[in-house]
Design a protein around this motif. Sequence first.
Motif, PDB file in Angstrom:
ATOM      1  N   SER A 198      17.419  -5.514  30.581  1.00 36.70           N
ATOM      2  CA  SER A 198      16.168  -4.886  31.010  1.00 36.70           C
ATOM      3  C   SER A 198      16.062  -4.831  32.525  1.00 36.70           C
ATOM      4  O   SER A 198      16.688  -5.613  33.248  1.00 36.70           O
ATOM      5  CB  SER A 198      14.959  -5.639  30.443  1.00 36.70           C
ATOM      6  OG  SER A 198      14.955  -6.975  30.876  1.00 36.70           O
ATOM      7  N   MET A 199      15.245  -3.891  32.984  1.00 34.31           N
ATOM      8  CA  MET A 199      14.935  -3.769  34.404  1.00 34.31           C
ATOM      9  C   MET A 199      13.722  -4.643  34.696  1.00 34.31           C
ATOM     10  O   MET A 199      12.694  -4.519  34.035  1.00 34.31           O
ATOM     11  CB  MET A 199      14.631  -2.298  34.749  1.00 34.31           C
ATOM     12  CG  MET A 199      14.318  -2.067  36.218  1.00 34.31           C
ATOM     13  SD  MET A 199      13.850  -0.338  36.526  1.00 34.31           S
ATOM     14  CE  MET A 199      15.414   0.471  36.220  1.00 34.31           C
ATOM     15  N   GLU A 200      13.833  -5.514  35.658  1.00 32.81           N
ATOM     16  CA  GLU A 200      12.746  -6.439  35.952  1.00 32.81           C
ATOM     17  C   GLU A 200      11.524  -5.688  36.483  1.00 32.81           C
ATOM     18  O   GLU A 200      11.637  -4.761  37.272  1.00 32.81           O
ATOM     19  CB  GLU A 200      13.195  -7.477  36.989  1.00 32.81           C
ATOM     20  CG  GLU A 200      14.232  -8.444  36.455  1.00 32.81           C
ATOM     21  CD  GLU A 200      14.563  -9.537  37.456  1.00 32.81           C
ATOM     22  OE1 GLU A 200      13.892  -9.587  38.516  1.00 32.81           O
ATOM     23  OE2 GLU A 200      15.474 -10.329  37.179  1.00 32.81           O
ATOM     24  N   ASP A 201      10.344  -6.092  35.996  1.00 29.93           N
ATOM     25  CA  ASP A 201       9.090  -5.558  36.510  1.00 29.93           C
ATOM     26  C   ASP A 201       8.003  -6.601  36.308  1.00 29.93           C
ATOM     27  O   ASP A 201       8.289  -7.736  35.942  1.00 29.93           O
ATOM     28  CB  ASP A 201       8.732  -4.208  35.869  1.00 29.93           C
ATOM     29  CG  ASP A 201       8.601  -4.284  34.355  1.00 29.93           C
ATOM     30  OD1 ASP A 201       8.249  -5.368  33.843  1.00 29.93           O
ATOM     31  OD2 ASP A 201       8.831  -3.271  33.670  1.00 29.93           O
ATOM     32  N   ILE A 202       6.749  -6.206  36.543  1.00 30.21           N
ATOM     33  CA  ILE A 202       5.653  -7.181  36.519  1.00 30.21           C
ATOM     34  C   ILE A 202       5.173  -7.502  35.110  1.00 30.21           C
ATOM     35  O   ILE A 202       4.406  -8.443  34.920  1.00 30.21           O
ATOM     36  CB  ILE A 202       4.464  -6.675  37.357  1.00 30.21           C
ATOM     37  CG1 ILE A 202       3.890  -5.372  36.769  1.00 30.21           C
ATOM     38  CG2 ILE A 202       4.853  -6.480  38.800  1.00 30.21           C
ATOM     39  CD1 ILE A 202       2.601  -4.922  37.446  1.00 30.21           C
ATOM     40  N   LYS A 203       5.596  -6.723  34.113  1.00 29.30           N
ATOM     41  CA  LYS A 203       5.099  -6.921  32.750  1.00 29.30           C
ATOM     42  C   LYS A 203       5.774  -8.119  32.093  1.00 29.30           C
ATOM     43  O   LYS A 203       6.904  -8.470  32.407  1.00 29.30           O
ATOM     44  CB  LYS A 203       5.317  -5.646  31.926  1.00 29.30           C
ATOM     45  CG  LYS A 203       4.478  -4.472  32.406  1.00 29.30           C
ATOM     46  CD  LYS A 203       4.743  -3.230  31.599  1.00 29.30           C
ATOM     47  CE  LYS A 203       6.002  -2.522  32.026  1.00 29.30           C
ATOM     48  NZ  LYS A 203       5.952  -2.028  33.411  1.00 29.30           N
ATOM     49  N   TYR A 204       5.074  -8.713  31.128  1.00 29.26           N
ATOM     50  CA  TYR A 204       5.613  -9.866  30.409  1.00 29.26           C
ATOM     51  C   TYR A 204       6.899  -9.475  29.681  1.00 29.26           C
ATOM     52  O   TYR A 204       7.896 -10.193  29.734  1.00 29.26           O
ATOM     53  CB  TYR A 204       4.574 -10.381  29.407  1.00 29.26           C
ATOM     54  CG  TYR A 204       4.971 -11.668  28.723  1.00 29.26           C
ATOM     55  CD1 TYR A 204       4.670 -12.897  29.305  1.00 29.26           C
ATOM     56  CD2 TYR A 204       5.632 -11.660  27.498  1.00 29.26           C
ATOM     57  CE1 TYR A 204       5.029 -14.089  28.691  1.00 29.26           C
ATOM     58  CE2 TYR A 204       5.998 -12.842  26.873  1.00 29.26           C
ATOM     59  CZ  TYR A 204       5.692 -14.050  27.467  1.00 29.26           C
ATOM     60  OH  TYR A 204       6.059 -15.231  26.858  1.00 29.26           O
ATOM     61  N   PHE A 205       6.858  -8.332  28.997  1.00 26.86           N
ATOM     62  CA  PHE A 205       8.048  -7.763  28.384  1.00 26.86           C
ATOM     63  C   PHE A 205       8.368  -6.465  29.114  1.00 26.86           C
ATOM     64  O   PHE A 205       7.604  -5.502  29.005  1.00 26.86           O
ATOM     65  CB  PHE A 205       7.831  -7.454  26.892  1.00 26.86           C
ATOM     66  CG  PHE A 205       7.740  -8.676  26.031  1.00 26.86           C
ATOM     67  CD1 PHE A 205       8.617  -9.725  26.180  1.00 26.86           C
ATOM     68  CD2 PHE A 205       6.767  -8.768  25.048  1.00 26.86           C
ATOM     69  CE1 PHE A 205       8.525 -10.857  25.381  1.00 26.86           C
ATOM     70  CE2 PHE A 205       6.674  -9.893  24.235  1.00 26.86           C
ATOM     71  CZ  PHE A 205       7.555 -10.945  24.404  1.00 26.86           C
ATOM     72  N   PRO A 206       9.444  -6.393  29.867  1.00 23.39           N
ATOM     73  CA  PRO A 206       9.786  -5.145  30.557  1.00 23.39           C
ATOM     74  C   PRO A 206       9.911  -3.991  29.567  1.00 23.39           C
ATOM     75  O   PRO A 206      10.362  -4.179  28.426  1.00 23.39           O
ATOM     76  CB  PRO A 206      11.136  -5.469  31.212  1.00 23.39           C
ATOM     77  CG  PRO A 206      11.145  -6.958  31.356  1.00 23.39           C
ATOM     78  CD  PRO A 206      10.414  -7.475  30.157  1.00 23.39           C
ATOM     79  N   ASP A 207       9.491  -2.787  29.989  1.00 23.10           N
ATOM     80  CA  ASP A 207       9.579  -1.647  29.069  1.00 23.10           C
ATOM     81  C   ASP A 207      10.552  -0.581  29.557  1.00 23.10           C
ATOM     82  O   ASP A 207      10.462   0.576  29.159  1.00 23.10           O
ATOM     83  CB  ASP A 207       8.191  -1.053  28.798  1.00 23.10           C
ATOM     84  CG  ASP A 207       7.472  -0.606  30.053  1.00 23.10           C
ATOM     85  OD1 ASP A 207       8.031  -0.758  31.143  1.00 23.10           O
ATOM     86  OD2 ASP A 207       6.344  -0.102  29.938  1.00 23.10           O
ATOM     87  N   THR A 208      11.482  -0.985  30.411  1.00 26.51           N
ATOM     88  CA  THR A 208      12.650  -0.158  30.707  1.00 26.51           C
ATOM     89  C   THR A 208      13.860  -1.033  30.403  1.00 26.51           C
ATOM     90  O   THR A 208      14.143  -1.995  31.125  1.00 26.51           O
ATOM     91  CB  THR A 208      12.656   0.299  32.171  1.00 26.51           C
ATOM     92  OG1 THR A 208      11.541   1.168  32.392  1.00 26.51           O
ATOM     93  CG2 THR A 208      13.933   1.056  32.508  1.00 26.51           C
TER      94      THR A 208
END
Length: 709
Positions: free
Chosen positions: A596-606
């Motif tokens: 996954s691509m890291e982001d601010i969400k708990y579960f990344p969506d990319t």
Amino acid sequence: MKQIFQSLENGETFIADLAVPCVKDGEILIRTNKSLISAGTEKMLKEFGKSNLLEKALNNQDKVKEALSKLKSDGLISTYEAINSKLNNPIPLGYCNVGVIEDIGKGVKGFKIGDRVVSNGYHAEYVSVPMNLCAKIPDNITDNSAVFTVLGAIGLQGIRLAKPSFGEIFVVSGLGIIGLITAQILKANGCKVIGVDPDTKRTKLAASFDIETFNFDNCSNYKNFINKYSNGNGIDGVIITASTKSNKPIEIASQICRKRGRIILVGISGLKLNRDYFYKKELKFQVSCSYGPGRYDSSYEKFSNDYPIGFVRWTEQRNFDAILSALANKSIRTEELISHKFNIVDSIKAYDLLDSDENHLGILLNYPNKSSSNKYTELKPKKNILINKKIKIDKNISISFIGAGNYASRVLIPAFAKQNIELETLFSRNSIDHLKISKNFKFKNLTTNADDIFKNKSSNTVIIASRHDSHYLYLEKSLKRFKNIFIEKPLCLKLEELNQIENIYNSLTEKGSQPIVMIGFNRRFSPLIKKLKKILELIDDKKSFIYTCNAGYIDPNHWTQDPNIGGGRLIGEACHFVDLLVFLANSKIDKINITSMEDIKYFPDTFTINLKFLDGSIGTIHYYSNGNKSYPKENLEVFSGGSIFKIENFRKLNAWGYPGFKRKTLFVQDKGQLSCVSEFINSIRNSTDSPINFDEIIHIHRKIIEVSQ
């Protein structure tokens, strides 16, 4: 109960009889005593509804761009249905409510049954409102005064942004309800205030509050007036509370402000700014957002997570409290702002006032003072539009629906209604959903109490289309009552829940009373997928899959992103695509991993899902939220036995290297929803196995949940 709605299709205002809403966790059920019509906002909605389709499009150009992108990728019919669905859904009116608490949801603090409260609830006899959008009314404030609290908080938030100091001079542009309250608050704050409005009746009313008034429309020498009033220094700040398409409020504000003055837009105005004035004076311009910090933040409003007072002194709820305090100590007066009073049953006459030339200001709605004898009432609809009475209804299959959200109302309920079966009970916590559904579908009962479905012995089939966190509870209850089940994905969110479901199902199998359990993995029922499946079965070779989903961006605060409610998009949606590859490979999963691509969400969506199947086939699912809507949402490529196949957005199937293949194109995108529902119903009629094997459903969910934890 009675509630007022507005049609976005034709601008009609109407009263509907609905079930009393179910109080949710963190919410308060209020029996309404009074509500106040906000003339500016509600008249604007009415005018939008009355406008033709072209005018609606011109006022919502961003939505037009979205529609054009959908038209390009999904086709004309799908786009038309989506637009029509939006316009056919009436919207509830009102956001200034006073009433008495009748029930309290789990987790509510600081309130008790019997408290008198203000809220931003609708014009309805009963409303269920999050606790952070409510405030207790002091005993010395009448309902008629308290009902102005929410509108007062809107003006107060604009003042807080302006940061007035004692002795400063402010202009309030627009003397409607919000403007008149704003002017009083500024005066109470030690400011010199000038009220501006073209309506002489409103300027006279402002004068009765000791507010200096002026009509710029009737005088060309307003600069001289301002210079004289401010000793030639100019105005310290302007708060625009008018509602107009004209640029005049902004234009005049920029001319009369002193150097580094402040202009705050609370209402609606044209926004064509004269750069020269703003540049030379270094003016500050800011738009105020409704009642204050917390507005439109689901964490604050829906899930009751308050901002620490040391960091955010004035939230929207605290602004409510501040207005109530000002009303209690007589710093502001609102009784004089009431121009008309109507009973809720006569409220259509109140809305007719908005289109008339009759002078109006605060329009108050009164409600019968009676308690609900049944907290969660049922409403039996009278209309039957969709189902043709000449068609024979199969009374051996009687379904009940849990959930009436967008997907359920647009896709699932229409699909089940076409199966000529009995629609028994529709459950939704939000009684407004009942209104939307009952326009086109005949359910015997509408309820806000889920237990009505499980107690109803007449219904042998349950459709679960509620939020993901509730799936396990409703699935468990349905299984224990031996009902057939169609559940929208996912089956559940946690591994322990999955194990429990499997145990219950297997125990029923041992008892010989096994119901049919089906999940909404509709893509495997798409006509193009069925055709591809038949071809792949003829190829004696392993398969390689590349599935690309241009999922699109969803706000991190959306409920689907919450790990405890939606489970994230991997569990909530990507399970669809894993199932499809399992179906086409005709083999169980051996290994699965996620990058996954890291982001601010708990579960990344990319993210990318890599699959290896027991038969040696491999697959990659690219689930990306960082693309563009103008590109097709889903593409599937299959490589096998020297041939390549490609399905584009469930409309086109093409092949390379496969003899005799002819390209197939559908006029309408078909993701298999109708066929999925039809096969489920046929399995009940014919007493056959579920169209999707239960062990396969468990296998796919286990793999997805394990890799996500």
